[in-house]
Each structure stands twice: as C-alpha cells, then as structure tokens.
Scaffold this active site. Structure first.
Site: not given
Ligand code: ATP
Ligand code: MG
Length: 147
Positions: A11, A51, A114, A117, A128
């Site tokens: 990320k 998302y 975080n 993913h 995805e």
C-alpha cells in the site's frame, strides 16, 4: 495442498516509505513466487472500484483517499494454498493485533495505513488480479494454470 494464486498490494504507506523491497523479500522467504508486479498510482475512481465491497463502511472515503494518495505495488503471488497462507503471513488488519513477525506487525502504521492488502478468497483473488493485470501477463508466468 494445491498451488494457487493471490493478489497483494504493497500500500502507499509502505511503498512510499521505501519498504517494498523488504516486504517482497519477506513474502519470497515465506514461499511465495512473484507471477506479476507493477507500480500503480490509483485514481479515486479506481480505488473506489477496487474496494467497492466496503462502500457502505464508515472508513470508505478515508480508505479511498489513502489508497489513491501515492503509488502502490500490486503483485500476483503463487504458492501452495496462496490465499490462506498470505492472510496468515500479513497478520491482522490492525498492526497492534497482528502476530509477531507478520508483515503488518513489522511494517504497518495503523489499522488504515496497514502496509499491505491480501485477497480474502480464491474468487476475489481472480477478480483483483484481473483488476491490475492482463490475462496475458498472468498466463505467461504461472507455473500452475488454474483456469
Ligand atoms: P485488506 O482487504 O486491505 O487486505 P483486511 O481484509 O485485513 O485488509 P478489510 O476489512 O477488508 O481488512 O478492510 C480493508 C482495509 O480498510 C483495511 O486493510 C484497512 O486499510 C482499512 N480499514 C479496515 N477497517 C478499518 C477501520 N476500522 N478504520 C480505518 N480503516 C480501516
Ligand atoms: Mg479485505
């Protein structure tokens, strides 16, 4: 356990902090092989699309802003039981709750920022992977053809 594929994204927090090399090394040491990789800067619309399942969640706008705030690094990974194994290796969503030695425990800043993913099912891994990579790129580098 069959060899399968999953989609990960390093990320914008971790990529921007120069952690992508260490994270890819961590994943390779955990037995994953890189099938496809790129650097991408998501637009707001692309982050919303990726998302979409979270669009009713209170953190959705903030998550979309974060994921489009800078470049990220999507990768397709291959190993035995890839989806479940990657979820185990990255750790809990909130790094404060992630097990010692997991990617989020080592590299994440917060529950939102975080670091990484991981797809949560084989079906979502396919969706995805198709979001970021052409079928041609995926076929070329797979050791195992799941289709
Ligand atoms: P990912 O889908 O990114 O692998 P995950 O499956 O562990 O993470 P999800 O519940 O799918 O977690 O949430 C997607 C992402 O939204 C999280 O990784 C995190 O960046 C963000 N997020 C989730 N819950 C919160 C929250 N309560 N507050 C802020 N951000 C959150
Ligand atoms: Mg998720």
């Amino acid at each position: 356990m069959a060899v399968t594929h999953t989609l990960t994204i390093i990320k914008p927090d971790a990529f921007g902090a120069g952690k992508s090399g260490q994270i890819v090394a961590h994943l390779e040491q955990a037995g994953f092989r890189v099938v496809a990789a790129r650097v991408a800067r998501l637009t707001t619309e692309q982050a919303e699309g990726f998302y979409e399942v979270h669009k009713e969640r209170p953190f959705f706008r903030s998550l979309v802003a974060f994921m489009s705030s800078g470049p990220c690094m999507p990768l397709v990974l291959e190993r035995a039981d890839a989806v479940a194994e990657l979820r185990r290796v990255i750790g809990a969503t909130d790094p404060a709750e992630a097990a010692d030695g997991t990617v989020r425990r080592l590299y994440a800043e917060s529950k939102e920022r975080n670091a990484i993913h991981a797809s949560d099912s084989d079906e979502n891994a396919k969706r995805e992977s198709g979001f970021f990579f052409a079928e041609m790129e995926l076929i070329a580098n797979r050791q195992v053809n799941e289709r």
